[in-house]
Scaffold this motif. Structure first.
Motif, mmCIF file in Angstrom:
data_model
loop_
_atom_site.group_PDB
_atom_site.id
_atom_site.type_symbol
_atom_site.label_atom_id
_atom_site.label_comp_id
_atom_site.label_asym_id
_atom_site.label_seq_id
_atom_site.Cartn_x
_atom_site.Cartn_y
_atom_site.Cartn_z
ATOM 1 N N TRP A 73 13.719 -8.533 4.890
ATOM 2 C CA TRP A 73 13.041 -9.119 6.040
ATOM 3 C C TRP A 73 13.257 -10.634 6.073
ATOM 4 N N GLY A 74 13.134 -11.281 4.913
ATOM 5 C CA GLY A 74 13.295 -12.724 4.853
ATOM 6 C C GLY A 74 14.673 -13.196 5.285
ATOM 7 N N PHE A 75 15.695 -12.458 4.871
ATOM 8 C CA PHE A 75 17.053 -12.825 5.278
ATOM 9 C C PHE A 75 17.338 -12.421 6.725
ATOM 10 N N ASP A 76 17.026 -11.174 7.069
ATOM 11 C CA ASP A 76 17.436 -10.632 8.371
ATOM 12 C C ASP A 76 16.571 -11.095 9.532
ATOM 13 N N GLU A 77 15.269 -11.178 9.322
ATOM 14 C CA GLU A 77 14.370 -11.509 10.427
ATOM 15 C C GLU A 77 14.012 -12.993 10.490
ATOM 16 N N ILE A 78 13.869 -13.616 9.345
ATOM 17 C CA ILE A 78 13.475 -15.023 9.325
ATOM 18 C C ILE A 78 14.682 -15.939 9.246
ATOM 19 N N GLY A 79 15.678 -15.557 8.478
ATOM 20 C CA GLY A 79 16.875 -16.382 8.361
ATOM 21 C C GLY A 79 16.886 -17.320 7.170
ATOM 22 N N THR A 81 0.823 -1.211 0.000
ATOM 23 C CA THR A 81 0.000 0.000 0.000
ATOM 24 C C THR A 81 0.857 1.261 0.000
ATOM 25 N N VAL A 82 0.246 2.324 -0.525
ATOM 26 C CA VAL A 82 0.841 3.658 -0.504
ATOM 27 C C VAL A 82 -0.258 4.599 -0.008
ATOM 28 N N ALA A 83 0.014 5.287 1.086
ATOM 29 C CA ALA A 83 -0.967 6.207 1.677
ATOM 30 C C ALA A 83 -2.323 5.526 1.865
ATOM 31 N N GLY A 84 -2.294 4.261 2.281
ATOM 32 C CA GLY A 84 -3.512 3.520 2.554
ATOM 33 C C GLY A 84 -4.177 2.873 1.361
ATOM 34 N N GLU A 85 -3.710 3.141 0.157
ATOM 35 C CA GLU A 85 -4.318 2.578 -1.051
ATOM 36 C C GLU A 85 -3.547 1.342 -1.500
ATOM 37 N N VAL A 86 -4.276 0.275 -1.854
ATOM 38 C CA VAL A 86 -3.626 -0.943 -2.335
ATOM 39 C C VAL A 86 -2.985 -0.660 -3.691
ATOM 40 N N ALA A 87 -1.662 -0.845 -3.746
ATOM 41 C CA ALA A 87 -0.905 -0.620 -4.970
ATOM 42 C C ALA A 87 -0.434 -1.931 -5.589
ATOM 43 N N GLY A 88 -0.488 -3.016 -4.820
ATOM 44 C CA GLY A 88 -0.034 -4.293 -5.338
ATOM 45 C C GLY A 88 -0.086 -5.379 -4.294
ATOM 46 N N ARG A 89 0.523 -6.484 -4.620
ATOM 47 C CA ARG A 89 0.582 -7.647 -3.739
ATOM 48 C C ARG A 89 1.971 -8.255 -3.841
ATOM 49 N N ILE A 90 2.440 -8.762 -2.705
ATOM 50 C CA ILE A 90 3.673 -9.546 -2.704
ATOM 51 C C ILE A 90 3.496 -10.671 -1.697
ATOM 52 N N GLY A 91 4.106 -11.796 -1.996
ATOM 53 C CA GLY A 91 3.968 -12.915 -1.085
ATOM 54 C C GLY A 91 5.095 -13.907 -1.229
ATOM 55 N N LEU A 92 5.108 -14.835 -0.289
ATOM 56 C CA LEU A 92 6.047 -15.943 -0.300
ATOM 57 C C LEU A 92 5.275 -17.194 -0.707
ATOM 58 N N ARG A 93 5.912 -18.059 -1.467
ATOM 59 C CA ARG A 93 5.289 -19.324 -1.837
ATOM 60 C C ARG A 93 6.372 -20.388 -1.958
ATOM 61 N N HIS A 94 5.923 -21.627 -1.998
ATOM 62 C CA HIS A 94 6.841 -22.772 -2.095
ATOM 63 C C HIS A 94 7.903 -22.719 -0.987
ATOM 64 N N THR A 95 7.521 -22.242 0.175
ATOM 65 C CA THR A 95 8.466 -22.105 1.279
ATOM 66 C C THR A 95 8.820 -23.475 1.849
ATOM 67 N N ASP A 96 10.108 -23.704 2.037
ATOM 68 C CA ASP A 96 10.609 -24.920 2.681
ATOM 69 C C ASP A 96 11.445 -24.451 3.865
ATOM 70 N N LEU A 97 10.836 -24.479 5.054
ATOM 71 C CA LEU A 97 11.518 -23.947 6.238
ATOM 72 C C LEU A 97 12.770 -24.762 6.571
ATOM 73 N N ALA A 98 12.679 -26.078 6.489
ATOM 74 C CA ALA A 98 13.832 -26.911 6.819
ATOM 75 C C ALA A 98 15.017 -26.586 5.915
ATOM 76 N N ASP A 99 14.726 -26.374 4.632
ATOM 77 C CA ASP A 99 15.782 -26.071 3.666
ATOM 78 C C ASP A 99 16.169 -24.591 3.664
ATOM 79 N N GLY A 100 15.326 -23.747 4.249
ATOM 80 C CA GLY A 100 15.621 -22.308 4.305
ATOM 81 C C GLY A 100 15.419 -21.584 2.997
ATOM 82 N N THR A 101 14.436 -22.044 2.206
ATOM 83 C CA THR A 101 14.207 -21.444 0.896
ATOM 84 C C THR A 101 12.751 -20.989 0.749
ATOM 85 N N THR A 102 12.553 -19.996 -0.090
ATOM 86 C CA THR A 102 11.213 -19.532 -0.427
ATOM 87 C C THR A 102 11.274 -18.838 -1.777
ATOM 88 N N GLU A 103 10.095 -18.504 -2.292
ATOM 89 C CA GLU A 103 10.012 -17.824 -3.582
ATOM 90 C C GLU A 103 9.072 -16.625 -3.453
#
Length: 196
Positions: free
Chosen positions: A132-138, A85-107
């Motif tokens: 965020w994915g690298f620094d906070e999740i690992g 969002t920008v100034a409260g308006e939806v501007a797009g979408r982003i997400g994680l998928r195919h996440t493998d926590l044991a392997d430490g990978t996501t898309e």
């Protein structure tokens, strides 16, 4: 059978905390989706460019509300979805998928609302979620794939310093058949080219 190596990201990492809101220095906000966002998502899926790269269509706002409910529940698996969002308006979408926590990978996967294209919404969101994915999740590795027929996504990958690693033959399913997909990825030990 016991594993030889411990999981890169603990199995309960995402279940332990609520989905965060990420705020960039330039005013982009990545926040969890709410049911009030359903009309914006429905509008997005009326756009031919967004529909082209997805295997589903939005037939009603009520159907989109069901999607958003599912997006909210997959957080605990590491496959979180954010409204950009920008100034409260939806501007797009982003997400994680195919996440493998044991392997430490996501898309990463993303789209931008037509009215917000040309303002670097996707690259800014990709940079924020990658950090965020690298620094906070690992995560050890974050991938980005797109159809070879989608040069806009290739430009996003280049702007975000996701090196091109190769072509996955027939790896993407689209309404007009299987597409070869470009694979880009960053690994945690890569230097952050955007570090302030």
């Amino acid at each position: 059978m016991p594993e030889l190596m411990p999981a890169v990201v603990a199995a309960g990492k995402f279940a332990e905390v609520p989905q965060p809101t990420l705020v960039t220095l330039d005013g982009l906000v990545l926040r969890p989706w709410t049911s009030q966002d359903a009309p914006a998502v429905f509008e997005a899926f009326q756009d031919p460019a967004i529909r082209r790269w997805h295997v589903r269509t939005a037939e009603s706002v009520a159907q989109v509300r069901d999607w958003i409910e599912r997006w909210q529940t997959v957080w605990t698996t590491g496959n979180g979805q954010w409204a950009v969002t920008v100034a409260g308006e939806v501007a797009g979408r982003i997400g994680l998928r195919h996440t493998d926590l044991a392997d430490g990978t996501t898309e990463l996967a993303y789209w931008t609302m037509p009215a917000w294209r040309g303002r670097a919404i996707a690259p800014r969101a990709v940079i924020a979620l990658t950090r965020w994915g690298f620094d906070e999740i690992g995560f050890d590795r974050i991938e980005l794939t797109h159809s070879v027929q989608n040069p806009q996504s290739c430009r996003v990958a280049a702007k975000c310093d996701f090196p091109f690693e190769g072509t996955l033959r027939g790896a993407g399913r689209h309404s007009d058949g299987r597409h070869d997909m470009h694979l880009h990825a960053r690994i945690r030990r890569d230097a952050d080219p955007f570090e302030q």
